[in-house]
Design an enzyme around this catalytic site. Structure first.
Site, PDB file in Angstrom:
ATOM      1  N   SER A 106      -9.845  -0.753   7.412  1.00  0.00           N
ATOM      2  CA  SER A 106      -9.245  -0.480   6.101  1.00  0.00           C
ATOM      3  C   SER A 106      -8.550  -1.667   5.445  1.00  0.00           C
ATOM      4  CB  SER A 106      -8.254   0.684   6.199  1.00  0.00           C
ATOM      5  OG  SER A 106      -8.939   1.908   6.225  1.00  0.00           O
ATOM      6  N   SER A 110      -9.523   1.712   3.418  1.00  0.00           N
ATOM      7  CA  SER A 110      -8.699   2.542   2.571  1.00  0.00           C
ATOM      8  C   SER A 110      -7.701   1.770   1.726  1.00  0.00           C
ATOM      9  CB  SER A 110      -7.928   3.552   3.427  1.00  0.00           C
ATOM     10  OG  SER A 110      -7.055   2.882   4.312  1.00  0.00           O
ATOM     11  N   LYS A 133       0.854  -1.198   0.000  1.00  0.00           N
ATOM     12  CA  LYS A 133       0.000   0.000   0.000  1.00  0.00           C
ATOM     13  C   LYS A 133       0.887   1.245   0.000  1.00  0.00           C
ATOM     14  CE  LYS A 133      -3.792   2.062   2.753  1.00  0.00           C
ATOM     15  NZ  LYS A 133      -4.604   1.899   3.980  1.00  0.00           N
TER      16      LYS A 133
END
Lengths: 478, 478
Positions: free
Chosen positions: B174, B150, B75
């Protein structure tokens, strides 16, 4: 008879009885409390009954340790089964619990004779102990002066030789400041070291239980007793308890004692500065090395402490604020101000706190402990709001607290030990701050300094006048 | 090739090479990323170089473990030395670090081939992954829908078989929400279990590093690798790491699985409810006991999470708020709202959090883990703001997060594992929550359910179309 260890020896040697010690304590309270206002509640009957039981136990060979049969006092913030616990507040005027606080439980199990509950600053939120509901507590060295606070009654009672020890609570110096102002030893151990179960809370992340006594060795004996994990207090630490076994001689040769450079930038009363310098030189004479160290800025430490304190106290008291008549107007104003703080200010203060803890951990890689004054001023007069020195004026509350607050913010153990008197005869406190859970080291250093200087346990004039009751007791013993 | 363990076996058996696996991953990214927008940065050259090195190492007999030579993704919130780390924000458009995040360091040491940095919700503060600066990430099961967030790019990349695993961060769901929406396994371990060093922070008391993979056993292998104390992260735990060694058969006979009664009061999509009920019955068929348990009110848990989240994020971002053009207007509004929260609200939320942790500890005396849906809804459409069910309308963000937030508030380990599909073909996630540091138990339960149902690792249509590049690679291998 000054210390618990002396009293314990005399009790074991049958030179005196717990009933005699307790009667003497109650007689001194009867004589001096009208002048000192150190107690909110005196527990005559219960104390005498416990003393009789202690004497019977001692005769029967039961030995509960050095506190067995010794008269002590408890700040009125600790729950005591069947008696009221007011926290010096109208809110809790009739707050009678059916349980004991953890610390009270341990004191009782150790055979201590609880003679009363001590007066304090309203809700423990301040340092004057000028209580609007129960009257001002007086400093036994000068009754026109405050004893400090919030645990002012406990300090006053120990300093005036009304009891051998007392417990208090310390959120921003509330044990160490009155210990310094009254000339007793006072310790606030590491956060989580003594259970807070049954203590009316002021601020959960800053509150600590602390101890007042008349010698470092007494204080150590008491911490050994009170320390330890308690599942009923979720901030209680599982860290194993290091016991300090006070020997006849405390050696500090080779220890590294840090002198925070930051002190040089702080305004400190001249006489206090001299006393602290003298203590540092004394430590060097005893073989310790005094090392200048850089520590995080005290202004930032104090600001973070204040934001956290005010936020947490106001959160705790918010449900009570509609009962306006239960608060002094000064305290109500403080609590209402706390409501105005923003969450981001609080979060920033907590973030700074974590960074500061890391910074102090680095400092403690270089030195074994830190020394400095406990307070920047000696005990001010009751109702005195400002103090002037070095040509500037400072709020008395700030001058009294700014050196004490950091140890609460950081959770570090800190002791105040008497290290001199001003020319006016007011006690001066030396603060020694240690690594987390290293109370033994600060005991070692403070015991060495106490042995070398002997400022602890002195008797203020108000308490040294002959006491007819005591004289008659002593006759009976002989 | 679905799992890391399969890939690792094939690499060791020399049935394929890391270069082949990596070329295939890069080719799939080249083909599918224009549709999915899962990556912000693709590291073709570096990945190929690492793959060549891995092949040489394997030939030379070096074995760095199951990740050796396996293509993975990170990420874009994890620092990667020499490459930019944007956090999906304009603020960090050119944020190139000269160090790796702790998790990235460990992945590299384990020989993983990092093929790219995944797209995400702006600053990780939201769950749509509809990024205003880098474009919306798409769900591989339906590119008109969000992947969740997210960590949406990480989930999308793993689900579309672009990489074998990816790491993400989880502050309020997330990792688990996108895992549920995309049909991957996703774990948020216990708070402090994986170091956050080098992760751009959103919220220090709620942020966790998490893992996406295509099987429970892969996820366990990765947690074994990433877990452990790191002095550079002051929230890192010293709790010893329990390693889950995945056997061929996961047994759950006799385990007590809690079914929160609270779920009955929550609005949950009908198809999801059916899938969760089926999973519970499956657990019973495997010999576990499903026990209804009372848990603290989810509305209070969510409220406390929200107050803490908004306070901490706004404190963190306050210094950046003057750069208004660097934020989407929606995010700016959220951050400005956070500034309005009061310190006492935040303190109250933290107090509630401590009480809730104690309540959950009591629940975990009765059961070994808790089950329920990861999300109340399947993946909504991009730009969908509300969802209607049972005759009422709810904000999509709340419906997606309300079951996931409590594990962040409480710091408990929680895994999302695929447990079915809706009639529209959208994945459904089962959430299993465990005791602090008992990840092994939730792996055991989820592995047993995965074995019995086999919903993990399925290939979405978009990714199952024949890939010429892959075909040619395979030819070369044979």
């Amino acid at each position: 008879m000054v210390t618990i260890l002396q009293a314990a020896a005399a009790l074991r040697a049958k030179q005196l009885s717990s009933v005699e010690l307790t009667d003497e304590a109650l007689a001194r309270i009867a004589r001096l409390n009208p002048k000192l206002n150190a107690f909110i509640t005196v527990l005559d009957d219960e104390a005498r009954a416990r003393a009789r039981k202690a004497d019977a136990e001692i005769v029967a060979g039961v030995d509960l340790g050095p506190l067995h049969g010794v008269p002590i006092a408890v700040k009125d913030v600790f729950a005591t089964k069947g008696h009221r616990t007011t926290a010096g507040s109208k809110l809790f005027f009739n707050n009678i619990t059916d349980y004991d606080a953890a610390a009270v439980e341990k004191l009782r199990k150790a055979g201590a004779v609880i003679v009363g509950k001590t007066n304090m600053h309203e809700l423990a939120f301040g340092i004057t102990s000028n209580n609007p509901h129960f009257g001002a507590v007086r400093n036994p060295w000068d009754t026109e002066r405050i004893p400090g606070g919030s645990s002012g009654g406990s300090a006053s009672a120990v300093a005036a030789h009304l009891v051998f020890m007392a417990i208090g609570s310390d959120t921003g110096g509330s044990v160490r400041i009155p210990a310094a102002f009254c000339g007793t030893v006072g310790i606030k151990p590491t956060f989580g070291r003594i259970s807070r179960y049954g203590v009316l809370p002021l601020d959960f992340s800053l509150d600590h239980v602390g101890i007042f006594a008349r010698s470092v060795r007494d204080t150590a004996v008491l911490l050994n007793l009170l320390a330890g994990y308690d599942a009923r207090d979720d901030s209680s630490s599982r860290q194993p308890v290091k016991r300090y076994v006070p020997g006849p001689e405390a050696k500090i040769r080779g220890l590294r004692i840090g002198w925070p450079d930051d002190l040089n930038g702080q305004r400190i009363d001249g006489e206090i500065h001299v006393a602290i310098d003298r203590a540092a030189r004394m430590a060097e004479n005893l073989g310790a090395v005094v090392v200048p160290v850089q520590v995080p800025d005290h202004i930032a430490l104090n600001a973070a402490h204040r934001v956290i304190l005010h936020s947490e106290v106001s959160a705790l008291m918010k449900p009570f604020l509609s009962q306006r008549d239960k608060f002094s107007s000064a305290l109500l104003a403080l609590l209402q101000q706390g409501l105005l703080l923003s969450a981001t200010d609080y979060v920033d203060a907590q973030r700074f706190r974590r960074v500061a803890m890391q910074e102090f951990a680095k400092v403690f890689q270089k030195v074994d402990c830190l020394i400095g004054p406990t307070t920047a001023i000696p005990a001010p007069k009751i109702d005195q709001t400002d103090v002037s020195f070095e040509g500037e004026t400072e709020d008395v509350r700030l001058a009294a607290t700014r050196l004490a607050r950091p140890a609460n913010l950081l959770g570090l153990p800190a002791i105040s030990v008497p290290c001199g008197f001003t020319q006016q005869g007011l006690p001066i406190g030396l603060q020694i701050t240690g690594r987390p859970f290293e109370e033994t080291l600060i005991f070692q250093v403070s015991a060495a300094l106490e042995d070398a200087s002997n400022y602890s346990g002195r008797v203020p004039a108000i308490a040294s006048a002959p006491d007819p009751e005591k004289a008659s007791n002593n006759r009976r013993t002989r």
